[in-house]
Design an enzyme around this catalytic site. Structure first.
Site, PDB file in Angstrom:
ATOM      1  N   ASP A  96      37.046  28.173  42.654  1.00 44.12           N
ATOM      2  CA  ASP A  96      38.200  28.022  42.086  1.00 44.12           C
ATOM      3  C   ASP A  96      37.716  26.824  41.181  1.00 44.12           C
ATOM      4  O   ASP A  96      37.948  25.809  42.319  1.00 44.12           O
ATOM      5  CB  ASP A  96      38.845  28.694  42.496  1.00 44.12           C
ATOM      6  CG  ASP A  96      40.135  29.077  41.360  1.00 44.12           C
ATOM      7  OD1 ASP A  96      41.109  30.041  41.506  1.00 44.12           O
ATOM      8  OD2 ASP A  96      39.564  28.845  40.526  1.00 44.12           O
TER       9      ASP A  96
HETATM   10  C1  GLC Z   1      41.669  29.662  37.258  1.00 40.98           C
HETATM   11  C2  GLC Z   1      42.104  31.616  38.365  1.00 40.98           C
HETATM   12  C3  GLC Z   1      40.270  32.313  38.928  1.00 40.98           C
HETATM   13  C4  GLC Z   1      39.180  31.513  36.812  1.00 40.98           C
HETATM   14  C5  GLC Z   1      39.205  30.428  37.080  1.00 40.98           C
HETATM   15  C6  GLC Z   1      38.361  29.778  35.845  1.00 40.98           C
HETATM   16  O1  GLC Z   1      42.376  28.987  37.647  1.00 40.98           O
HETATM   17  O2  GLC Z   1      42.174  31.162  39.272  1.00 40.98           O
HETATM   18  O3  GLC Z   1      40.058  32.996  38.399  1.00 40.98           O
HETATM   19  O4  GLC Z   1      38.099  32.455  37.049  1.00 40.98           O
HETATM   20  O5  GLC Z   1      39.699  29.446  37.483  1.00 40.98           O
HETATM   21  O6  GLC Z   1      39.265  29.969  34.396  1.00 40.98           O
END
Ligand code: GLC
Length: 720
Positions: free
Chosen positions: A224
């Site tokens: 993430d």
């Molecule tokens: C965010 C989310 C994830 C998302 C990523 C990119 O913090 O937790 O679900 O796809 O970052 O935006």
């Protein structure tokens, strides 16, 4: 030619560069060998292309959020929606969509519940596998997230989830396992949180032992965003790609660690190969809708809308919304008669600016939006009268400013709405949670609708005018004190840009409400699992309820609830009878269940037949019943069919915490068929032998001093 074949030609520095992104949304290219970059883009219920110096959001179709889409219980429809998202991704030049999210709704308070299908792992896994199939069938990768046990937003970047191995495997890993084994997602995203004290982004047991060694996962593991804390430890644990990029900082850390002998180059090669494998799978190419110099606020030209498939996808968004709308209460007032001269009062700011999605990274800029106000006005003309009813801060469909307290303004709006309703024949009140309550990075602290809405509904319910309440929320809300004064309650979830037309079609009987609850609606927050410290404290959250979340929890405690998991009404009625349960292969635990379903009403409608399994005699405490099969049928009046569900050995098994193995304990099992977790109309019993592949279950009294895994850290279950 495959890019993975180029691995031997890459220098250590080039390999290390592949292990982190290029900026926010791209993998690293390797120009020397013409290795292209892959673009990643958020989903899951539509695309947000956030690139260019202006971070432009190009319009795309805002489909029902995953919680609403799940309420259809329709894998074919989920697959169709995902394929449409894949087509839009190709048009935009996005090669990997960051979805679906498959975390379970452990608590209704979680702000991201709108992004997650259910409180049940079986349903979550089946629907997510259909999504991955549909998306990847277009040549665009899916990225299943957030692995693992990311069930709250409170302190999500550092909280440590303390859950025993059985709880993890039976619940929080189960949907991931099903999707990995059945749909082979090209990517999987590790979560922010810790599990057993170890960050998921550097968790060898999760990323290698379980995911690779046990499940045989062949895809890429991406972090993430900003979830990596120790890049070398993450690579060693099995992480392949860090996002976003770090401008080369962590690439250098990887190179240095290899040179100092602290990191095997084989680990770097393994990760680099998986990134190249993703390039091979996605074959990245620019999309015709990208790089056109769109400025913030720009819309698409008709030709660009054609490239996106906007018109057809809007119809699909409507159809999906209709199939997700969940009618939980109807005293007979619905469907409304479109030909009747009755005066209908439509109340609520969210009828004018509907709640179609949640907040955070899943935000989408819709190509258009059907509002309930427009759709019902078009259908009812001057028989429809309207009032705002309460203040809303919504300015568009992905931003909503918080409202200052203003009881006078609230009261004035409520007075106006109540007066209008009092002079009408029927009232339709559209209410819902504000964007801030259904958003990433925040959890709710209670389950109530905003006070001004509750107050308005209480006053409307006290009138002697039939009240239809339409609730737009991404997760369960409480319904006191207005619920018992209603004639009908219809839940739309956050149903995307087609919600207005879908709502009008369902309210006016042009379509059957197809939704069934995928989460339990409790009477009060205190009744829900894990309270009162459900999101933990001091950096830790203990999943003390074990495998008992959702309906498993309420059934174990035999607790009264507002509406059960699986519940939803059609405009027609159905009979389920003539249940047959046949053991096909006792040793393997294969059992076939068939039940006759008849449309006993006067209209075509849909029903979701659910099959639950119980194990009343086992060495460990098990849920009273667990969903292990579901079939959605659509029947004309008088028509009948047989719903068939085949159960496997795993459907009768639990995870034995002394070994971590799934095991079926021989004995009597109960198979129940119904239309919700509390509305079970037929049951049968089957006898199955011990799982012959495993040693017999050791009963408590014979337990040696074998330790039992009570926590699962980065090095795996701690058996103490
Ligand atoms: C965010 C989310 C994830 C998302 C990523 C990119 O913090 O937790 O679900 O796809 O970052 O935006």
């Amino acid at each position: 030619m495959f890019f993975t074949d180029l691995l031997p030609q890459l220098s250590l520095a080039e390999k290390a560069s592949l292990l982190s992104g290029d900026g926010d949304w791209w993998t690293q290219a390797v120009p020397r060998l013409a290795v292209p970059a892959v673009e990643l883009g958020d989903g899951p219920h539509g695309l947000r292309t956030e690139t260019g110096e202006d971070m432009v959001w190009l319009p795309s179709t805002c489909f029902p959020t995953l919680s609403a889409l799940a309420a259809t219980w329709d894998r074919d429809l989920v697959r169709e929606v995902a394929a449409a998202i894949g087509a839009e991704a190709r048009a935009m030049g996005v090669h990997l969509v960051l979805g679906p999210g498959v975390n379970l709704k452990r608590t209704p308070l979680c702000g991201r519940n709108f992004e997650y299908p259910s409180e049940d792992p079986w349903l979550t896994g089946r629907l997510a596998a259909a999504y991955v199939d549909g998306l990847q069938g277009t040549g665009v990768g899916a990225c299943v997230k957030h692995f693992a046990a990311n069930n709250q937003e409170t302190e999500r970047t550092r909280v440590s989830v303390e859950a025993d191995e059985r709880t993890l495997r039976e619940l929080y890993l189960a949907a991931f396992e099903h999707v990995v084994r059945e749909a082979e997602p090209w990517a999987l995203m590790c979560s922010y949180n810790r599990v057993g004290g170890t960050y998921a982004s550097a968790h060898p047991w999760l990323l290698t032992t379980v995911l690779r060694d046990e499940w045989g996962y062949q895809g890429l593991v991406v972090s993430d965003w900003d979830a990596v804390h120790d890049k070398v430890a993450s690579v060693r644990a099995g992480l392949d790609l860090e996002m976003p990029g770090t401008g080369g900082r962590t690439d250098a850390e990887v190179v240095d660690a290899v040179r100092r002998g602290e990191l095997d180059e084989a680990d770097v090669d393994r990760a680099a190969r998986r990134v190249l494998h993703l390039v091979d799978r996605t074959r990245p190419a620019p999309g015709p809708l990208r790089g056109l110099g769109h400025r913030p606020g720009d819309t698409l030209t008709p030709a660009q809308e054609e490239l996106l498939g906007a018109a057809a996808h809007h119809e699909l968004a409507r159809r999906a919304a209709t199939a997700s709308l969940t009618l939980v209460r109807n005293t007979g007032v619905l469907p409304l008669d479109p030909a009747s001269p009755a005066r209908i009062a439509l109340v609520g700011g969210y009828a004018r600016v509907p709640r179609i999605q949640g907040g955070g990274s899943a935000g989408v800029r819709p190509t258009r939006v059907d509002t309930p106000l427009d759709a019902l006005s078009a259908a009812l003309g001057d028989r429809l009268v309207t009032a705002e009813g309460y203040r809303v801060g919504a300015t568009d469909y992905y931003q909503e400013r918080p409202l200052p307290t203003d009881p006078d303004a609230d009261e004035a709006l409520a007075d106006e709405a109540v007066a209008l309703a009092a002079g009408s024949d029927i009232v339709v009140a559209v209410v819902g949670l504000p964007l801030a309550a259904d958003s990433e990075a925040v959890d709710r602290t209670d389950l109530a609708l905003p006070p001004a809405q509750v107050d308005l509904l209480r006053r409307l319910a006290a009138l002697d005018v039939p009240l239809v309440v339409v609730v737009q929320s991404g997760s369960a809300v409480t319904m006191d004190p207005w619920h018992d004064g209603t004639a009908a309650v219809l839940l739309t979830g956050l149903a995307g840009q087609g919600v207005g037309q879908a709502l009008a079609d369902v309210l006016l009987g042009r379509a059957d409400p197809g939704g069934r609850l995928t989460e339990t609606y409790p009477l009060q927050l205190a009744d829900s699992p894990g309270m009162p410290t459900v999101t933990g404290e001091r950096g830790h959250v203990v999943y003390g309820e074990g495998v008992l979340i959702g309906y498993r929890w309420y059934d174990a405690l035999d607790r009264p609830i507002r509406y059960p998991f699986g519940h939803g009404l059609s405009y027609t009625t159905f009979a389920l009878d003539d249940l047959h349960v046949e053991v096909l292969d006792a040793a393997a635990g294969r059992v076939r269940c068939t039940v006759q379903v008849t449309n006993t009403g006067a209209r075509r409608g849909t029903q979701v037949v659910q099959v639950y399994v119980g194990d009343p005699e086992s060495a460990v405490h098990r849920p009273v019943r667990e969903l292990k099969g579901a079939v959605k049928v659509a029947l004309d009046p008088g028509e009948r069919t047989r719903a068939v569900v085949e159960l496997t050995g795993r459907d009768f098994a639990y995870v034995d915490a002394t070994s971590g193995a799934w095991r079926r304990e021989g004995g009597r099992f109960v198979v129940e068929v119904g239309v919700s977790s509390r509305d079970l109309v037929a049951r049968a019993e089957v006898e199955l032998p011990d799982d012959p592949a495993l040693p017999p279950v050791v009963r408590d009294e014979d337990l040696p001093t074998d330790p039992v895994a009570w926590a699962v850290g980065g090095d795996g279950p701690v058996r103490g």
